[in-house]
Design a protein around this motif. Structure first.
Motif, PDB file in Angstrom:
ATOM      1  N   ALA A  70       0.824  -1.203   0.000  1.00 53.01           N
ATOM      2  CA  ALA A  70       0.000   0.000   0.000  1.00 53.01           C
ATOM      3  C   ALA A  70       0.858   1.254   0.000  1.00 53.01           C
ATOM      4  CB  ALA A  70      -0.916   0.007   1.220  1.00 53.01           C
ATOM      5  N   ALA A  71       1.989   1.191   0.698  1.00 59.34           N
ATOM      6  CA  ALA A  71       2.863   2.366   0.803  1.00 59.34           C
ATOM      7  C   ALA A  71       3.757   2.540  -0.419  1.00 59.34           C
ATOM      8  CB  ALA A  71       3.719   2.261   2.065  1.00 59.34           C
ATOM      9  N   ILE A 220      -9.977  -3.846   0.719  1.00 66.08           N
ATOM     10  CA  ILE A 220     -10.637  -4.587   1.788  1.00 66.08           C
ATOM     11  C   ILE A 220      -9.661  -4.924   2.909  1.00 66.08           C
ATOM     12  CG2 ILE A 220     -11.816  -6.744   2.364  1.00 66.08           C
ATOM     13  CD1 ILE A 220     -13.106  -6.648  -0.398  1.00 66.08           C
ATOM     14  N   PHE A 221      -8.481  -5.431   2.546  1.00 66.43           N
ATOM     15  CA  PHE A 221      -7.507  -5.801   3.574  1.00 66.43           C
ATOM     16  C   PHE A 221      -7.166  -4.599   4.449  1.00 66.43           C
ATOM     17  CE2 PHE A 221      -3.711  -6.930   5.726  1.00 66.43           C
ATOM     18  CZ  PHE A 221      -3.673  -8.309   5.777  1.00 66.43           C
ATOM     19  N   LEU A 222      -6.905  -3.471   3.826  1.00 72.79           N
ATOM     20  CA  LEU A 222      -6.485  -2.294   4.584  1.00 72.79           C
ATOM     21  C   LEU A 222      -7.595  -1.763   5.480  1.00 72.79           C
ATOM     22  CD1 LEU A 222      -4.376  -0.421   1.896  1.00 72.79           C
ATOM     23  CD2 LEU A 222      -3.536  -1.602   3.917  1.00 72.79           C
ATOM     24  N   PHE A 223      -8.827  -1.786   4.989  1.00 70.32           N
ATOM     25  CA  PHE A 223      -9.909  -1.251   5.810  1.00 70.32           C
ATOM     26  C   PHE A 223     -10.292  -2.212   6.935  1.00 70.32           C
ATOM     27  CE2 PHE A 223     -10.417   1.801   2.373  1.00 70.32           C
ATOM     28  CZ  PHE A 223     -10.713   2.953   3.090  1.00 70.32           C
ATOM     29  N   ILE A 224     -10.153  -3.512   6.721  1.00 67.19           N
ATOM     30  CA  ILE A 224     -10.352  -4.453   7.824  1.00 67.19           C
ATOM     31  C   ILE A 224      -9.259  -4.248   8.872  1.00 67.19           C
ATOM     32  CG2 ILE A 224     -10.235  -6.897   8.462  1.00 67.19           C
ATOM     33  CD1 ILE A 224     -11.736  -7.551   5.913  1.00 67.19           C
ATOM     34  N   MET A 325     -15.985  -2.282  -9.955  1.00 73.46           N
ATOM     35  CA  MET A 325     -16.798  -2.761 -11.078  1.00 73.46           C
ATOM     36  C   MET A 325     -17.361  -1.609 -11.900  1.00 73.46           C
ATOM     37  SD  MET A 325     -18.815  -5.982  -9.326  1.00 73.46           S
ATOM     38  CE  MET A 325     -19.541  -6.605 -10.845  1.00 73.46           C
ATOM     39  N   LEU A 326     -17.689  -0.516 -11.217  1.00 79.37           N
ATOM     40  CA  LEU A 326     -18.226   0.652 -11.920  1.00 79.37           C
ATOM     41  C   LEU A 326     -17.131   1.559 -12.469  1.00 79.37           C
ATOM     42  CD1 LEU A 326     -21.153   1.607  -9.508  1.00 79.37           C
ATOM     43  CD2 LEU A 326     -21.380   0.796 -11.865  1.00 79.37           C
ATOM     44  N   GLY A 327     -15.895   1.328 -12.000  1.00 79.09           N
ATOM     45  CA  GLY A 327     -14.789   2.157 -12.459  1.00 79.09           C
ATOM     46  C   GLY A 327     -14.869   3.586 -11.965  1.00 79.09           C
ATOM     47  N   VAL A 328     -15.309   3.765 -10.705  1.00 78.39           N
ATOM     48  CA  VAL A 328     -15.446   5.111 -10.133  1.00 78.39           C
ATOM     49  C   VAL A 328     -14.639   5.189  -8.847  1.00 78.39           C
ATOM     50  CG1 VAL A 328     -17.749   5.404 -11.116  1.00 78.39           C
ATOM     51  CG2 VAL A 328     -17.505   4.485  -8.792  1.00 78.39           C
ATOM     52  N   LYS A 329     -14.457   6.387  -8.356  1.00 81.20           N
ATOM     53  CA  LYS A 329     -13.783   6.581  -7.080  1.00 81.20           C
ATOM     54  C   LYS A 329     -14.670   6.086  -5.946  1.00 81.20           C
ATOM     55  CE  LYS A 329     -11.181  10.723  -8.447  1.00 81.20           C
ATOM     56  NZ  LYS A 329     -10.968  12.158  -8.164  1.00 81.20           N
ATOM     57  N   TYR A 330     -14.025   5.586  -4.900  1.00 78.40           N
ATOM     58  CA  TYR A 330     -14.800   5.120  -3.753  1.00 78.40           C
ATOM     59  C   TYR A 330     -15.558   6.273  -3.093  1.00 78.40           C
ATOM     60  CZ  TYR A 330     -16.100   2.900   0.594  1.00 78.40           C
ATOM     61  OH  TYR A 330     -16.827   2.421   1.644  1.00 78.40           O
ATOM     62  N   SER A 331     -15.036   7.467  -3.192  1.00 74.25           N
ATOM     63  CA  SER A 331     -15.731   8.631  -2.633  1.00 74.25           C
ATOM     64  C   SER A 331     -17.101   8.822  -3.298  1.00 74.25           C
ATOM     65  CB  SER A 331     -14.882   9.894  -2.802  1.00 74.25           C
ATOM     66  OG  SER A 331     -14.528  10.096  -4.154  1.00 74.25           O
ATOM     67  N   ASN A 332     -17.213   8.428  -4.572  1.00 71.64           N
ATOM     68  CA  ASN A 332     -18.517   8.494  -5.243  1.00 71.64           C
ATOM     69  C   ASN A 332     -19.514   7.533  -4.602  1.00 71.64           C
ATOM     70  OD1 ASN A 332     -17.319  10.263  -6.987  1.00 71.64           O
ATOM     71  ND2 ASN A 332     -17.355   8.953  -8.768  1.00 71.64           N
ATOM     72  N   ILE A 401      -6.189   3.371  -1.568  1.00 71.82           N
ATOM     73  CA  ILE A 401      -5.201   2.533  -0.887  1.00 71.82           C
ATOM     74  C   ILE A 401      -4.265   3.388  -0.045  1.00 71.82           C
ATOM     75  CG2 ILE A 401      -3.278   0.935  -1.232  1.00 71.82           C
ATOM     76  CD1 ILE A 401      -4.673   0.008  -3.790  1.00 71.82           C
ATOM     77  N   ASN A 402      -3.757   4.449  -0.646  1.00 71.76           N
ATOM     78  CA  ASN A 402      -2.857   5.327   0.085  1.00 71.76           C
ATOM     79  C   ASN A 402      -3.582   6.026   1.234  1.00 71.76           C
ATOM     80  OD1 ASN A 402      -1.267   8.333   0.043  1.00 71.76           O
ATOM     81  ND2 ASN A 402       0.005   6.489  -0.021  1.00 71.76           N
ATOM     82  N   SER A 403      -4.837   6.403   0.997  1.00 74.74           N
ATOM     83  CA  SER A 403      -5.633   7.050   2.042  1.00 74.74           C
ATOM     84  C   SER A 403      -5.840   6.117   3.228  1.00 74.74           C
ATOM     85  CB  SER A 403      -6.992   7.476   1.478  1.00 74.74           C
ATOM     86  OG  SER A 403      -6.840   8.407   0.425  1.00 74.74           O
ATOM     87  N   ALA A 404      -6.150   4.847   2.946  1.00 74.73           N
ATOM     88  CA  ALA A 404      -6.357   3.874   4.017  1.00 74.73           C
ATOM     89  C   ALA A 404      -5.068   3.647   4.802  1.00 74.73           C
ATOM     90  CB  ALA A 404      -6.854   2.555   3.431  1.00 74.73           C
TER      91      ALA A 404
END
Length: 665
Positions: A70-71, A220-224, A325-332, A401-404
């Motif tokens: 991630a880093a 998923i790994f990082l947020f868990i 799957m939608l190809g969008v930012k997670y913030s969306n 990923i970097n944000s997490a």
């Protein structure tokens, strides 16, 4: 000690009594319920000290690898994903025995053999990476052997971790890929032999090493792991305390505490059953003590816990896959999910309030509850990492990923601010181990569902099913939505929520998109009903877990959960017909108006469902309220005005009725 400090100490002692009430009785029962209903939690407890240390440091190594990638970035795609899946397989075969009759204290020789075989697959990929890629269209016999081994390992691990359903479904899809040419009608395809099909699972990013594994190995790994770190800092206790402080004293307070605490915790951990037993051991005894029935108390807890998977900022793991799957930012995804999730919780809160008014239930004494200010001073700083995460996702321009990764670091730093949340080095290392262990079940499910997605992409099954759904719906949007809802919930009864969402999104979302529905709304529609299978009888694991804690009837608890969550079952139809509810292609004013009318619609739904406002409602008045709710749900000036008129008339009639019966609340 002065008078102020003495008073504060007494308050804290009373609060602690509330915290612990029922814990001693329910803690053991909670563990039994998890083992019975949540197969993912039935893991080995190693008896040998050496084995414990080996597995502990293996889990830490797995977390450190994912933090490093991630880093500093991962290796090339196929190498990274093959290594991630292998790590999860190794941990799965060590954690989960062959059957319930196997030894739960040590790893068998067979399982050690599977561990070694799990390591062979990435070793082959890393040593002959260029060869594997070059031969993707014309695999060698060795490629087929390794691919077959991978498929077997994933199917067996999935069977152990999630149960038979997902593995059997994957085998059915494999059979379809091999012999689908012999099927009649539109489901027939050209047919593929095992050499081609197995290589499709193994040597590209459309099979086992596809999108779902990509998301599991990163977001998923990082947020868990983030959730594990937050848990060590005392975030769960903070959610309980702040919920008690804000709502404990109000009418039906313990039920509202359950809704708030479960919603907060669920938005972080994304696991319905784990959420039920974590917060339920604390909230269910309080609800029963206040006067709620065992079934209703269990229903409140299970409904609120399931909703946590729908509530930003983190939601369930499937939300990360949706973004991919939608190809969008997670913030969306966060923006789209916000208003529907709040409507869901609003519906539960209104029903809780109405039930308390109808049954004359009261809250907890204020002097036995923590003060909001004291809670915030003690643990309020734990909200800073969540605020930091929101800033990173929306304004920093950095990747998820970097944000997490940075948020995990910030969480560790912020937790050191106060003694009550400070983590020792051992706490931090323990959270690394717990994060890796908690990811295994999700990652294995994601790998197994890759088999289903691989067959669908190779044979065109997804497109065929989309056409079939449209044909069954006879081009009617409503019927197509109903068929999709039923499909999602049937799959959700036997599958974990992540594969249930992925499969239904692959099959049903294209059908909805063909009818002109926004892709985001189509995916969110599938997402909602895949989650709600956890509370819908006949297989309602979250409801059954809550019933185990409350002592209520499991099926009655399930039906009560559906009744409490009725707004959630209707909300997906609302945002399909009015995508402005997801703040898609809309102005602020229009979005605000649609959200407001939807809130009023949810209010009327709750009134109709509970049969009470200021006084009890007869069947005709309940139908009248339901009709008004439907008008408010369907966005439009005329329908909104009709719905508002119905609500005003209902309120006037109810107030007069309450005065006559002298039951004004």
């Amino acid at each position: 000690m002065d008078e102020k400090e003495l008073k504060q100490t007494k308050t804290e002692e009373k609060t602690q009594t509330i915290h612990l009430e029922g814990d001693s009785e329910l803690l053991e029962k909670s563990e039994e319920i998890i083992k019975k209903l949540d197969k993912e939690s039935v893991t080995r407890v190693f008896s040998g000290a050496m084995m414990k240390k080996f597995f502990y440091w293996l889990a830490i190594f797995v977390s450190c690898y994912h933090l490093y990638t991630a880093a500093f970035g991962p290796p090339v795609t196929l190498k990274h994903r093959s290594l991630h899946v292998a790590m999860m397989l190794v941990m799965a075969f060590m954690m989960y025995p062959f059957s319930s009759k196997s030894n739960f204290k040590k790893v068998s020789w067979v399982d050690w053999g599977l561990v070694i075989l799990s390591a062979i697959v990435p070793l082959y990929v890393w040593i002959d990476y260029l060869g594997v890629v070059d031969r993707a269209g014309r695999p060698s016999d060795t490629d087929m052997l390794v691919a077959s081994l991978l498929v077997f390992l994933v199917l067996e691990a999935s069977r152990r971790v999630t149960g038979w359903a997902l593995s059997i479904l994957s085998l059915i899809f494999i059979a379809y890929g091999l012999w689908g040419r012999d099927l009649p009608g539109m489901f027939a395809h050209r047919g593929y032999d095992w050499l081609v099909l197995s290589n499709h699972f193994f040597a590209n990013t459309e099979g086992i090493y596809g999108t779902s594994v990509s998301v599991a190995a990163s977001y998923i790994f990082l947020f868990i792991l983030f959730g594990a770190v937050m848990g060590k800092s005392g975030m769960g206790q903070f959610f309980n305390d702040i919920a008690l402080a804000l709502a404990g004293h109000t009418k039906g307070g313990p039920a509202k505490v359950s809704v708030i605490a479960s919603g907060f915790l669920g938005s972080i951990n994304g696991s319905a059953i784990a959420n039920v037993v974590t917060t339920g051991a604390f909230t269910i005894p309080l609800m029963k003590k206040t006067g709620y029935s065992a079934e209703f108390a269990g229903a409140v807890e299970s409904s609120a816990s399931v909703g946590g998977q729908l509530l930003p900022p983190i939601m369930g793991a499937a939300a990360f896959i949706m973004a991919e799957m939608l190809g969008v930012k997670y913030s969306n995804i966060i923006v789209w999910a916000a208003v529907p999730a709040l409507l869901y919780y609003l519906g539960i809160m209104i029903q809780v309030q109405l039930r308390a008014s109808k049954d004359g239930l009261h809250g907890l004494p204020k002097d036995q509850l923590p003060k909001p200010g004291a809670v915030m001073r003690d643990k309020g700083h734990l909200l800073l990492p969540i605020a930091f995460l929101m800033y990173m996702l929306f304004f920093s321009g950095r990747t998820v990923i970097n944000s997490a990764f940075l948020t995990i670091i910030v969480t560790v730093i912020v937790a050191q601010f106060k003694a009550s949340t400070r983590m020792s080095l051992k706490d931090l290392v323990d959270s690394l181990a717990e994060g890796a262990k908690a990811t295994v079940s999700v990652a294995i499910a994601c790998a197994c569902v890759g088999i289903i997605i691989g067959v669908s992409s190779k044979t065109g099954f997804g497109l065929t099913m989309a056409n079939t759904i449209i044909a069954l719906g006879d081009t009617s949007l409503l019927f197509t939505l109903l068929f999709t809802m039923i499909t999602c919930m049937i799959l959700g009864m036997g599958l974990p929520s992540i594969p249930a969402y992925i499969i239904t999104a692959t099959i049903a979302a294209p059908a909805l998109a063909k009818l002109g529905i926004e892709p985001a709304a189509a995916h969110m529609f599938s997402f909602y009903y895949a989650m709600f299978a956890n509370i819908t009888p006949p297989v309602a694991l979250a409801s059954f877990a809550a019933a185990g804690l409350s002592g209520g009837d499991p099926m009655k608890t399930g039906y009560a959960s559906v009744k409490l969550s009725i707004a959630g079952f209707i909300v997906p139809f609302m945002f399909v017909y009015s995508p402005q509810l997801m703040l898609i292609n809309t102005t602020f004013t229009e979005g605000l108006w649609v959200a407001l009318s939807a809130c009023l619609g949810v209010f009327l739904i709750a009134v109709a469902t509970e049969g009470y406002l200021y006084a009890r409602l007869g069947i005709l008045m309940r139908l009248f309220a339901a009709a008004g709710a439907l008008c408010l749900i369907k966005s439009g000036l005329i329908t909104d005005l009709i719905g508002l008129a119905v609500m005003i008339i209902l309120i006037v009639i109810q107030k007069k009725s309450a005065k006559k019966s002298k039951l004004v609340v």
